[in-house]
Design an enzyme around this catalytic site. Structure first.
Site, PDB file in Angstrom:
ATOM      1  CG  ASN A 154      -9.189  10.326   9.994  1.00  0.00           C
ATOM      2  OD1 ASN A 154      -9.966  11.103  10.580  1.00  0.00           O
ATOM      3  ND2 ASN A 154      -7.964  10.640   9.692  1.00  0.00           N
ATOM      4  CG  ASN A 160      -1.869   1.094   1.302  1.00  0.00           C
ATOM      5  OD1 ASN A 160      -1.813   2.029   0.495  1.00  0.00           O
ATOM      6  ND2 ASN A 160      -2.778   1.028   2.255  1.00  0.00           N
ATOM      7  CE  LYS A 179      -0.681   2.439   5.861  1.00  0.00           C
ATOM      8  NZ  LYS A 179      -1.983   2.621   6.366  1.00  0.00           N
ATOM      9  NE  ARG A 223      -8.995   7.060  19.723  1.00  0.00           N
ATOM     10  CZ  ARG A 223      -8.024   6.355  19.175  1.00  0.00           C
ATOM     11  NH1 ARG A 223      -7.622   5.232  19.751  1.00  0.00           N
ATOM     12  NH2 ARG A 223      -7.422   6.739  18.068  1.00  0.00           N
ATOM     13  CG  LEU A 279     -19.222   4.368  10.295  1.00  0.00           C
ATOM     14  CD1 LEU A 279     -20.203   4.486  11.456  1.00  0.00           C
ATOM     15  CD2 LEU A 279     -19.641   5.265   9.134  1.00  0.00           C
ATOM     16  CD  GLU A 322      -9.300  -0.861   3.842  1.00  0.00           C
ATOM     17  OE1 GLU A 322      -8.867  -0.373   4.901  1.00  0.00           O
ATOM     18  OE2 GLU A 322      -9.670  -0.186   2.883  1.00  0.00           O
ATOM     19  CD  GLU A 330     -13.000  -2.812  13.015  1.00  0.00           C
ATOM     20  OE1 GLU A 330     -12.087  -3.171  13.776  1.00  0.00           O
ATOM     21  OE2 GLU A 330     -12.863  -2.745  11.785  1.00  0.00           O
ATOM     22  CG  ASN A 331     -12.304   0.373  18.122  1.00  0.00           C
ATOM     23  OD1 ASN A 331     -12.111  -0.639  18.791  1.00  0.00           O
ATOM     24  ND2 ASN A 331     -11.681   0.610  16.984  1.00  0.00           N
ATOM     25  NE  ARG A 366      -6.173   1.542  -0.222  1.00  0.00           N
ATOM     26  CZ  ARG A 366      -6.193   2.707   0.395  1.00  0.00           C
ATOM     27  NH1 ARG A 366      -5.102   3.177   0.947  1.00  0.00           N
ATOM     28  NH2 ARG A 366      -7.303   3.387   0.475  1.00  0.00           N
ATOM     29  CG  HIS A 387     -13.563   3.389   2.519  1.00  0.00           C
ATOM     30  ND1 HIS A 387     -14.386   4.370   3.014  1.00  0.00           N
ATOM     31  CD2 HIS A 387     -12.314   3.734   2.878  1.00  0.00           C
ATOM     32  CE1 HIS A 387     -13.659   5.270   3.668  1.00  0.00           C
ATOM     33  NE2 HIS A 387     -12.398   4.906   3.588  1.00  0.00           N
ATOM     34  NE  ARG A 444     -11.208  12.595   3.551  1.00  0.00           N
ATOM     35  CZ  ARG A 444     -11.138  11.287   3.377  1.00  0.00           C
ATOM     36  NH1 ARG A 444     -12.095  10.647   2.737  1.00  0.00           N
ATOM     37  NH2 ARG A 444     -10.098  10.606   3.814  1.00  0.00           N
TER      38      ARG A 444
HETATM   39  P1  AMP Z   1      -9.583   4.563  11.000  1.00  0.00           P
HETATM   40  O1  AMP Z   1      -9.459   5.640   9.947  1.00  0.00           O
HETATM   41  O2  AMP Z   1     -10.386   3.403  10.525  1.00  0.00           O
HETATM   42  O3  AMP Z   1      -8.246   4.168  11.564  1.00  0.00           O
HETATM   43  O4  AMP Z   1     -10.412   5.196  12.232  1.00  0.00           O
HETATM   44  C1  AMP Z   1      -9.927   6.252  13.004  1.00  0.00           C
HETATM   45  C2  AMP Z   1     -11.043   6.759  13.913  1.00  0.00           C
HETATM   46  O5  AMP Z   1     -11.470   5.677  14.762  1.00  0.00           O
HETATM   47  C3  AMP Z   1     -10.646   7.892  14.820  1.00  0.00           C
HETATM   48  O6  AMP Z   1     -11.653   8.893  14.808  1.00  0.00           O
HETATM   49  C4  AMP Z   1     -10.617   7.260  16.194  1.00  0.00           C
HETATM   50  O7  AMP Z   1     -11.036   8.137  17.185  1.00  0.00           O
HETATM   51  C5  AMP Z   1     -11.647   6.171  16.092  1.00  0.00           C
HETATM   52  N1  AMP Z   1     -11.440   5.192  17.165  1.00  0.00           N
HETATM   53  C6  AMP Z   1     -12.184   5.080  18.253  1.00  0.00           C
HETATM   54  N2  AMP Z   1     -11.728   4.118  19.073  1.00  0.00           N
HETATM   55  C7  AMP Z   1     -10.635   3.625  18.513  1.00  0.00           C
HETATM   56  C8  AMP Z   1      -9.694   2.616  18.890  1.00  0.00           C
HETATM   57  N3  AMP Z   1      -9.816   1.935  20.030  1.00  0.00           N
HETATM   58  N4  AMP Z   1      -8.678   2.376  18.037  1.00  0.00           N
HETATM   59  C9  AMP Z   1      -8.561   3.050  16.884  1.00  0.00           C
HETATM   60  N5  AMP Z   1      -9.421   4.019  16.481  1.00  0.00           N
HETATM   61  C10 AMP Z   1     -10.439   4.310  17.278  1.00  0.00           C
END
Ligand code: AMP
Length: 397
Positions: free
Chosen positions: A210, A7, A14, A284, A208, A385, A333-334, A90, A179, A240
Protein backbone atom coordinates in the site's frame (compact mmCIF):
# COMPACT_ATOMS: atom_id res chain seq x y z
CA UNK A 1 14.90 -15.66 24.66
CA UNK A 2 11.33 -14.55 23.97
CA UNK A 3 10.98 -11.09 22.47
CA UNK A 4 7.79 -9.07 22.31
CA UNK A 5 7.52 -6.86 19.22
CA UNK A 6 5.15 -3.91 19.56
CA UNK A 7 3.92 -1.76 16.67
CA UNK A 8 1.81 1.05 18.12
CA UNK A 9 -0.33 3.29 15.92
CA UNK A 10 -2.37 6.27 17.03
CA UNK A 11 -5.39 4.15 18.00
CA UNK A 12 -4.08 0.65 17.36
CA UNK A 13 -1.40 -1.72 18.60
CA UNK A 14 -0.09 -4.86 16.90
CA UNK A 15 2.16 -7.33 18.68
CA UNK A 16 3.98 -10.61 18.22
CA UNK A 17 5.79 -12.72 20.78
CA UNK A 18 8.70 -14.46 19.06
CA UNK A 19 10.83 -17.30 20.39
CA UNK A 20 14.28 -16.32 19.17
CA UNK A 21 15.62 -19.85 19.38
CA UNK A 22 13.31 -21.01 16.62
CA UNK A 23 12.36 -17.52 15.32
CA UNK A 24 8.77 -18.80 15.47
CA UNK A 25 5.76 -16.67 16.42
CA UNK A 26 4.23 -18.05 19.62
CA UNK A 27 1.49 -15.46 20.03
CA UNK A 28 0.21 -12.45 18.19
CA UNK A 29 -2.67 -10.06 18.04
CA UNK A 30 -3.90 -6.58 17.50
CA UNK A 31 -5.79 -3.99 19.46
CA UNK A 32 -8.09 -1.59 17.67
CA UNK A 33 -9.92 1.56 18.72
CA UNK A 34 -7.66 2.51 21.64
CA UNK A 35 -9.18 5.63 23.21
CA UNK A 36 -12.34 5.20 21.11
CA UNK A 37 -15.63 3.50 22.08
CA UNK A 38 -15.65 -0.19 21.17
CA UNK A 39 -11.98 -1.05 21.87
CA UNK A 40 -11.14 -4.64 21.08
CA UNK A 41 -8.15 -7.00 21.33
CA UNK A 42 -8.02 -9.98 19.00
CA UNK A 43 -5.35 -12.31 20.37
CA UNK A 44 -3.98 -15.60 19.06
CA UNK A 45 -1.99 -18.18 21.01
CA UNK A 46 -1.91 -21.94 21.55
CA UNK A 47 -3.72 -22.38 18.23
CA UNK A 48 -6.77 -20.45 19.46
CA UNK A 49 -8.11 -16.97 18.97
CA UNK A 50 -9.84 -14.97 21.68
CA UNK A 51 -11.55 -11.62 21.41
CA UNK A 52 -11.37 -9.25 24.38
CA UNK A 53 -13.90 -6.46 24.22
CA UNK A 54 -13.35 -3.90 26.93
CA UNK A 55 -12.74 -0.18 27.29
CA UNK A 56 -9.14 0.75 26.54
CA UNK A 57 -8.86 4.49 27.14
CA UNK A 58 -5.09 4.52 26.49
CA UNK A 59 -2.11 2.43 25.37
CA UNK A 60 -1.20 1.47 28.95
CA UNK A 61 -4.52 -0.33 29.41
CA UNK A 62 -4.07 -1.92 25.96
CA UNK A 63 -0.58 -3.21 26.86
CA UNK A 64 -1.87 -4.53 30.19
CA UNK A 65 -4.56 -6.44 28.35
CA UNK A 66 -2.04 -7.81 25.83
CA UNK A 67 0.11 -9.10 28.70
CA UNK A 68 -2.99 -10.56 30.31
CA UNK A 69 -3.74 -12.37 27.00
CA UNK A 70 -0.16 -13.70 26.87
CA UNK A 71 -0.68 -15.32 30.28
CA UNK A 72 -4.36 -16.20 29.74
CA UNK A 73 -5.47 -19.68 30.87
CA UNK A 74 -6.84 -20.53 27.40
CA UNK A 75 -4.64 -18.78 24.84
CA UNK A 76 -1.70 -17.85 27.09
CA UNK A 77 1.80 -18.95 26.05
CA UNK A 78 3.86 -17.76 29.05
CA UNK A 79 3.45 -18.09 32.80
CA UNK A 80 4.66 -14.63 33.75
CA UNK A 81 6.00 -11.47 32.15
CA UNK A 82 9.48 -12.34 33.42
CA UNK A 83 9.66 -14.76 30.49
CA UNK A 84 9.76 -11.80 28.09
CA UNK A 85 13.46 -11.04 27.65
CA UNK A 86 13.07 -7.73 25.81
CA UNK A 87 10.56 -5.61 23.91
CA UNK A 88 11.27 -4.23 20.44
CA UNK A 89 9.24 -1.16 19.48
CA UNK A 90 8.72 -0.12 15.87
CA UNK A 91 9.29 3.61 15.40
CA UNK A 92 8.52 5.22 12.03
CA UNK A 93 10.61 8.41 12.03
CA UNK A 94 14.02 9.10 13.61
CA UNK A 95 15.06 12.39 12.02
CA UNK A 96 18.78 12.82 12.54
CA UNK A 97 18.43 11.97 16.24
CA UNK A 98 18.75 8.19 16.02
CA UNK A 99 21.05 6.40 13.59
CA UNK A 100 20.50 2.83 14.80
CA UNK A 101 18.33 0.69 17.08
CA UNK A 102 18.54 2.19 20.55
CA UNK A 103 18.09 0.89 24.10
CA UNK A 104 15.56 3.06 25.95
CA UNK A 105 16.47 5.19 28.97
CA UNK A 106 15.12 8.52 30.22
CA UNK A 107 17.40 10.51 27.93
CA UNK A 108 16.32 8.47 24.88
CA UNK A 109 12.66 8.99 25.73
CA UNK A 110 13.23 12.75 25.86
CA UNK A 111 15.00 12.69 22.50
CA UNK A 112 12.19 10.58 21.03
CA UNK A 113 9.81 13.46 21.74
CA UNK A 114 11.85 15.66 19.42
CA UNK A 115 10.95 13.34 16.52
CA UNK A 116 7.19 13.81 16.98
CA UNK A 117 6.94 16.57 14.38
CA UNK A 118 8.63 14.29 11.81
CA UNK A 119 6.18 11.43 12.35
CA UNK A 120 3.15 13.15 13.86
CA UNK A 121 0.76 10.22 13.39
CA UNK A 122 3.03 7.39 14.50
CA UNK A 123 5.84 8.55 16.77
CA UNK A 124 3.75 9.88 19.69
CA UNK A 125 1.88 6.55 19.67
CA UNK A 126 5.15 4.62 19.72
CA UNK A 127 6.38 6.69 22.69
CA UNK A 128 3.10 6.04 24.51
CA UNK A 129 3.51 2.33 23.80
CA UNK A 130 7.06 2.34 25.18
CA UNK A 131 6.01 4.17 28.36
CA UNK A 132 3.08 1.81 28.83
CA UNK A 133 5.41 -1.21 28.54
CA UNK A 134 7.89 0.32 31.01
CA UNK A 135 5.11 0.82 33.54
CA UNK A 136 4.01 -2.78 33.27
CA UNK A 137 7.51 -4.32 32.79
CA UNK A 138 9.90 -1.90 34.54
CA UNK A 139 12.88 -4.29 34.49
CA UNK A 140 12.60 -5.51 30.87
CA UNK A 141 14.90 -3.87 28.29
CA UNK A 142 13.05 -1.78 25.71
CA UNK A 143 14.56 -1.22 22.27
CA UNK A 144 13.51 1.31 19.64
CA UNK A 145 13.83 0.02 16.07
CA UNK A 146 13.44 2.75 13.47
CA UNK A 147 12.06 2.38 9.94
CA UNK A 148 14.73 4.87 8.91
CA UNK A 149 17.86 3.28 10.49
CA UNK A 150 18.87 1.20 7.47
CA UNK A 151 18.86 4.33 5.32
CA UNK A 152 21.32 6.19 7.55
CA UNK A 153 24.22 4.97 5.41
CA UNK A 154 23.05 7.06 2.42
CA UNK A 155 25.72 9.57 1.40
CA UNK A 156 24.83 13.29 1.51
CA UNK A 157 24.65 13.45 -2.30
CA UNK A 158 21.73 10.99 -2.10
CA UNK A 159 19.88 12.34 0.92
CA UNK A 160 20.15 16.09 0.33
CA UNK A 161 17.39 18.05 -1.39
CA UNK A 162 18.38 20.98 -3.58
CA UNK A 163 17.35 23.56 -1.00
CA UNK A 164 19.40 26.19 0.84
CA UNK A 165 22.01 24.38 2.90
CA UNK A 166 21.29 26.64 5.89
CA UNK A 167 17.67 25.45 5.84
CA UNK A 168 18.77 21.82 5.79
CA UNK A 169 20.96 22.54 8.82
CA UNK A 170 18.31 24.55 10.65
CA UNK A 171 15.31 22.29 9.99
CA UNK A 172 16.90 18.89 9.14
CA UNK A 173 14.90 18.75 5.91
CA UNK A 174 16.42 15.90 3.91
CA UNK A 175 15.59 12.40 2.68
CA UNK A 176 15.17 9.84 5.49
CA UNK A 177 13.39 7.03 3.64
CA UNK A 178 11.07 4.44 5.15
CA UNK A 179 10.46 0.65 5.25
CA UNK A 180 14.16 0.34 6.24
CA UNK A 181 13.58 -2.71 8.44
CA UNK A 182 11.98 -4.51 5.51
CA UNK A 183 14.62 -3.46 2.94
CA UNK A 184 17.41 -4.63 5.27
CA UNK A 185 15.67 -7.91 6.06
CA UNK A 186 14.86 -8.90 2.46
CA UNK A 187 18.29 -7.88 1.14
CA UNK A 188 19.97 -10.04 3.78
CA UNK A 189 17.60 -12.95 3.13
CA UNK A 190 18.30 -12.63 -0.62
CA UNK A 191 22.07 -12.75 -0.03
CA UNK A 192 21.66 -15.82 2.18
CA UNK A 193 19.52 -17.49 -0.49
CA UNK A 194 22.12 -16.76 -3.16
CA UNK A 195 24.88 -18.15 -0.93
CA UNK A 196 26.70 -14.80 -0.96
CA UNK A 197 27.73 -12.26 1.63
CA UNK A 198 25.74 -8.98 1.45
CA UNK A 199 29.10 -7.21 0.84
CA UNK A 200 29.39 -9.03 -2.51
CA UNK A 201 26.07 -7.85 -3.95
CA UNK A 202 24.40 -4.87 -5.59
CA UNK A 203 20.69 -5.32 -4.90
CA UNK A 204 17.60 -3.23 -5.65
CA UNK A 205 14.86 -4.06 -3.17
CA UNK A 206 11.30 -3.20 -4.22
CA UNK A 207 8.97 -3.06 -1.21
CA UNK A 208 5.67 -2.75 -3.06
CA UNK A 209 2.58 -2.56 -0.87
CA UNK A 210 0.00 0.00 0.00
CA UNK A 211 3.05 2.15 0.64
CA UNK A 212 5.87 1.43 -1.81
CA UNK A 213 9.57 2.20 -1.74
CA UNK A 214 12.60 1.09 -3.69
CA UNK A 215 16.10 0.93 -2.22
CA UNK A 216 19.61 0.57 -3.65
CA UNK A 217 21.60 -1.78 -1.41
CA UNK A 218 25.27 -1.81 -2.31
CA UNK A 219 27.47 -4.20 -0.36
CA UNK A 220 24.77 -4.65 2.30
CA UNK A 221 24.34 -0.91 2.85
CA UNK A 222 21.59 1.41 1.68
CA UNK A 223 23.00 4.01 -0.72
CA UNK A 224 19.70 5.49 -1.92
CA UNK A 225 15.97 5.06 -1.45
CA UNK A 226 12.84 6.39 -3.12
CA UNK A 227 10.90 7.72 -0.13
CA UNK A 228 11.99 11.12 1.10
CA UNK A 229 11.45 13.44 4.03
CA UNK A 230 8.23 11.49 4.59
CA UNK A 231 6.70 8.37 2.96
CA UNK A 232 4.92 10.59 0.41
CA UNK A 233 7.89 10.67 -1.98
CA UNK A 234 8.94 8.18 -4.67
CA UNK A 235 6.56 6.13 -6.82
CA UNK A 236 2.80 6.70 -6.75
CA UNK A 237 1.17 4.36 -4.24
CA UNK A 238 -2.25 3.19 -3.07
CA UNK A 239 -3.45 6.68 -2.19
CA UNK A 240 -0.20 8.71 -2.19
CA UNK A 241 0.88 10.76 -5.17
CA UNK A 242 4.60 9.98 -5.01
CA UNK A 243 6.96 12.67 -6.27
CA UNK A 244 5.40 15.71 -7.90
CA UNK A 245 6.71 19.14 -8.90
CA UNK A 246 6.33 21.46 -5.88
CA UNK A 247 5.02 24.21 -8.18
CA UNK A 248 2.18 21.94 -9.31
CA UNK A 249 1.30 21.47 -5.63
CA UNK A 250 1.06 25.23 -5.09
CA UNK A 251 -0.95 25.62 -8.34
CA UNK A 252 -3.39 22.85 -7.35
CA UNK A 253 -3.75 24.24 -3.83
CA UNK A 254 -4.77 27.62 -5.27
CA UNK A 255 -7.22 26.08 -7.76
CA UNK A 256 -8.79 23.81 -5.12
CA UNK A 257 -8.72 26.42 -2.33
CA UNK A 258 -6.71 24.17 -0.01
CA UNK A 259 -4.17 25.28 2.60
CA UNK A 260 -0.77 23.57 2.91
CA UNK A 261 -1.86 20.99 5.50
CA UNK A 262 -5.00 20.07 3.54
CA UNK A 263 -2.96 19.80 0.36
CA UNK A 264 -0.58 17.31 2.00
CA UNK A 265 -3.60 15.36 3.24
CA UNK A 266 -4.99 15.35 -0.33
CA UNK A 267 -1.66 14.08 -1.73
CA UNK A 268 -1.51 11.36 0.94
CA UNK A 269 -5.11 10.17 0.91
CA UNK A 270 -6.81 10.95 -2.41
CA UNK A 271 -4.12 10.46 -5.04
CA UNK A 272 -1.93 7.56 -6.18
CA UNK A 273 -3.53 4.66 -8.03
CA UNK A 274 -6.84 5.39 -6.28
CA UNK A 275 -6.86 8.92 -7.65
CA UNK A 276 -5.82 7.82 -11.15
CA UNK A 277 -8.21 4.86 -11.44
CA UNK A 278 -11.12 6.33 -9.52
CA UNK A 279 -11.78 2.69 -8.59
CA UNK A 280 -9.57 1.48 -5.76
CA UNK A 281 -6.19 1.65 -4.02
CA UNK A 282 -6.09 -2.16 -3.96
CA UNK A 283 -4.07 -3.70 -6.78
CA UNK A 284 -6.35 -6.73 -6.96
CA UNK A 285 -9.22 -4.40 -7.92
CA UNK A 286 -7.02 -2.53 -10.40
CA UNK A 287 -5.99 -5.71 -12.16
CA UNK A 288 -9.58 -6.92 -12.33
CA UNK A 289 -10.58 -3.49 -13.69
CA UNK A 290 -7.81 -3.40 -16.30
CA UNK A 291 -8.66 -6.95 -17.42
CA UNK A 292 -12.28 -5.85 -17.79
CA UNK A 293 -11.21 -2.99 -20.07
CA UNK A 294 -11.12 -0.09 -17.59
CA UNK A 295 -8.60 2.32 -19.14
CA UNK A 296 -7.95 4.27 -15.97
CA UNK A 297 -7.13 1.08 -14.03
CA UNK A 298 -4.75 0.16 -16.87
CA UNK A 299 -3.16 3.63 -16.70
CA UNK A 300 -2.69 3.42 -12.89
CA UNK A 301 -0.94 0.05 -13.26
CA UNK A 302 1.19 1.25 -16.18
CA UNK A 303 2.27 4.32 -14.20
CA UNK A 304 3.17 2.21 -11.16
CA UNK A 305 5.21 -0.30 -13.16
CA UNK A 306 6.92 2.43 -15.19
CA UNK A 307 7.87 4.53 -12.17
CA UNK A 308 9.15 1.49 -10.27
CA UNK A 309 11.18 0.37 -13.32
CA UNK A 310 12.76 3.84 -13.54
CA UNK A 311 13.94 3.57 -9.93
CA UNK A 312 15.42 0.11 -10.58
CA UNK A 313 17.30 1.45 -13.62
CA UNK A 314 18.51 4.59 -11.87
CA UNK A 315 19.72 2.61 -8.87
CA UNK A 316 21.63 0.24 -11.15
CA UNK A 317 23.31 3.38 -12.49
CA UNK A 318 23.89 4.75 -8.97
CA UNK A 319 25.58 1.50 -7.89
CA UNK A 320 27.40 0.93 -11.19
CA UNK A 321 25.86 -2.50 -11.58
CA UNK A 322 23.07 -4.82 -10.56
CA UNK A 323 23.20 -8.41 -9.28
CA UNK A 324 19.71 -8.89 -7.95
CA UNK A 325 16.21 -7.40 -7.89
CA UNK A 326 14.07 -8.31 -4.88
CA UNK A 327 10.28 -8.00 -4.84
CA UNK A 328 8.51 -7.96 -1.48
CA UNK A 329 5.35 -6.87 0.43
CA UNK A 330 1.70 -7.29 -0.59
CA UNK A 331 2.08 -6.38 -4.25
CA UNK A 332 5.70 -7.47 -4.66
CA UNK A 333 4.95 -10.93 -3.28
CA UNK A 334 1.54 -11.51 -4.85
CA UNK A 335 1.22 -9.66 -8.14
CA UNK A 336 3.05 -11.26 -11.09
CA UNK A 337 1.63 -8.67 -13.50
CA UNK A 338 3.50 -5.91 -11.65
CA UNK A 339 6.77 -7.85 -11.45
CA UNK A 340 6.55 -8.51 -15.18
CA UNK A 341 5.73 -4.86 -15.92
CA UNK A 342 8.69 -3.67 -13.85
CA UNK A 343 11.21 -6.08 -15.41
CA UNK A 344 9.99 -5.57 -18.98
CA UNK A 345 12.49 -3.45 -20.91
CA UNK A 346 15.33 -4.00 -18.44
CA UNK A 347 16.81 -6.79 -20.59
CA UNK A 348 19.66 -4.42 -21.56
CA UNK A 349 20.77 -4.59 -17.90
CA UNK A 350 20.76 -8.40 -17.97
CA UNK A 351 17.32 -8.73 -16.38
CA UNK A 352 15.35 -11.67 -17.82
CA UNK A 353 12.22 -12.97 -16.14
CA UNK A 354 11.06 -16.60 -16.28
CA UNK A 355 7.39 -15.99 -17.04
CA UNK A 356 6.22 -19.38 -15.76
CA UNK A 357 8.15 -19.06 -12.49
CA UNK A 358 6.81 -15.52 -12.14
CA UNK A 359 3.23 -16.76 -12.60
CA UNK A 360 3.74 -19.47 -9.94
CA UNK A 361 1.94 -19.47 -6.61
CA UNK A 362 3.15 -17.51 -3.60
CA UNK A 363 4.49 -20.27 -1.38
CA UNK A 364 5.57 -18.01 1.47
CA UNK A 365 9.17 -19.01 0.74
CA UNK A 366 11.83 -17.23 -1.31
CA UNK A 367 11.31 -17.81 -5.05
CA UNK A 368 13.77 -17.33 -7.90
CA UNK A 369 11.77 -16.04 -10.85
CA UNK A 370 14.70 -15.21 -13.14
CA UNK A 371 15.36 -17.06 -16.39
CA UNK A 372 18.31 -19.48 -16.32
CA UNK A 373 20.37 -17.13 -18.53
CA UNK A 374 19.42 -13.95 -16.65
CA UNK A 375 22.56 -12.11 -15.50
CA UNK A 376 20.54 -10.45 -12.77
CA UNK A 377 18.76 -12.65 -10.22
CA UNK A 378 15.11 -11.75 -9.71
CA UNK A 379 13.77 -12.94 -6.37
CA UNK A 380 10.47 -12.80 -4.51
CA UNK A 381 11.36 -12.56 -0.82
CA UNK A 382 8.52 -12.48 1.73
CA UNK A 383 9.15 -9.66 4.17
CA UNK A 384 8.83 -10.12 7.93
CA UNK A 385 9.20 -6.80 9.69
CA UNK A 386 8.33 -8.21 13.12
CA UNK A 387 11.06 -10.86 12.95
CA UNK A 388 13.51 -8.23 11.70
CA UNK A 389 12.65 -5.99 14.68
CA UNK A 390 13.04 -8.95 17.05
CA UNK A 391 16.47 -9.75 15.55
CA UNK A 392 17.61 -6.12 15.95
CA UNK A 393 16.32 -6.16 19.54
CA UNK A 394 18.12 -9.39 20.36
CA UNK A 395 21.36 -8.06 18.84
CA UNK A 396 21.21 -5.07 21.18
CA UNK A 397 20.27 -6.79 24.43
P1 AMP B 1 0.72 -4.34 1.95
O1 AMP B 1 0.64 -2.86 2.24
O2 AMP B 1 2.12 -4.84 1.92
O3 AMP B 1 -0.18 -5.14 2.86
O4 AMP B 1 0.14 -4.56 0.46
C1 AMP B 1 -1.18 -4.31 0.11
C2 AMP B 1 -1.33 -4.39 -1.41
O5 AMP B 1 -0.95 -5.71 -1.83
C3 AMP B 1 -2.72 -4.15 -1.91
O6 AMP B 1 -2.68 -3.27 -3.03
C4 AMP B 1 -3.17 -5.51 -2.39
O7 AMP B 1 -3.99 -5.44 -3.51
C5 AMP B 1 -1.89 -6.17 -2.81
N1 AMP B 1 -2.07 -7.62 -2.88
C6 AMP B 1 -2.19 -8.33 -3.99
N2 AMP B 1 -2.39 -9.63 -3.74
C7 AMP B 1 -2.44 -9.76 -2.42
C8 AMP B 1 -2.64 -10.87 -1.54
N3 AMP B 1 -2.84 -12.10 -2.00
N4 AMP B 1 -2.62 -10.61 -0.22
C9 AMP B 1 -2.41 -9.37 0.25
N5 AMP B 1 -2.22 -8.29 -0.54
C10 AMP B 1 -2.23 -8.47 -1.86
Amino acid sequence: MKILVVNAGSSSLKYQLIDMQTEGVIAKGNVERIGIKGSVLKAKGNGHEKVFEQDMPDHKVAIELVLHALTDSEIGVIKSMEEIGAVGHRVVASGEYFKKPTLVDDEVLKTLEKTFELGPLHNPAAATGVKACIEVMPHTPMVLVFDTSFHQTMPPKAYMFGIKYEDYKEYSVRKYGAHGTSHKYVSQEAAKYLGKKPEQLKIVTCHLGNGSSITAVDGGKCVDTSMGFTPLDGVLMGTRSGCIDASAVEFLARKKGLNAADMVKYLNKECGVLGISGVSSDFRDLIAGAEGGNERCRLALDMFNYQTKKFVGSYAAAMGGLDCIVFTAGIGENTPQVREGVCEGLEFLGVKLDKDANAGKNTGAIRDISAKDSKVKILVVPTNEELAIARETLALV
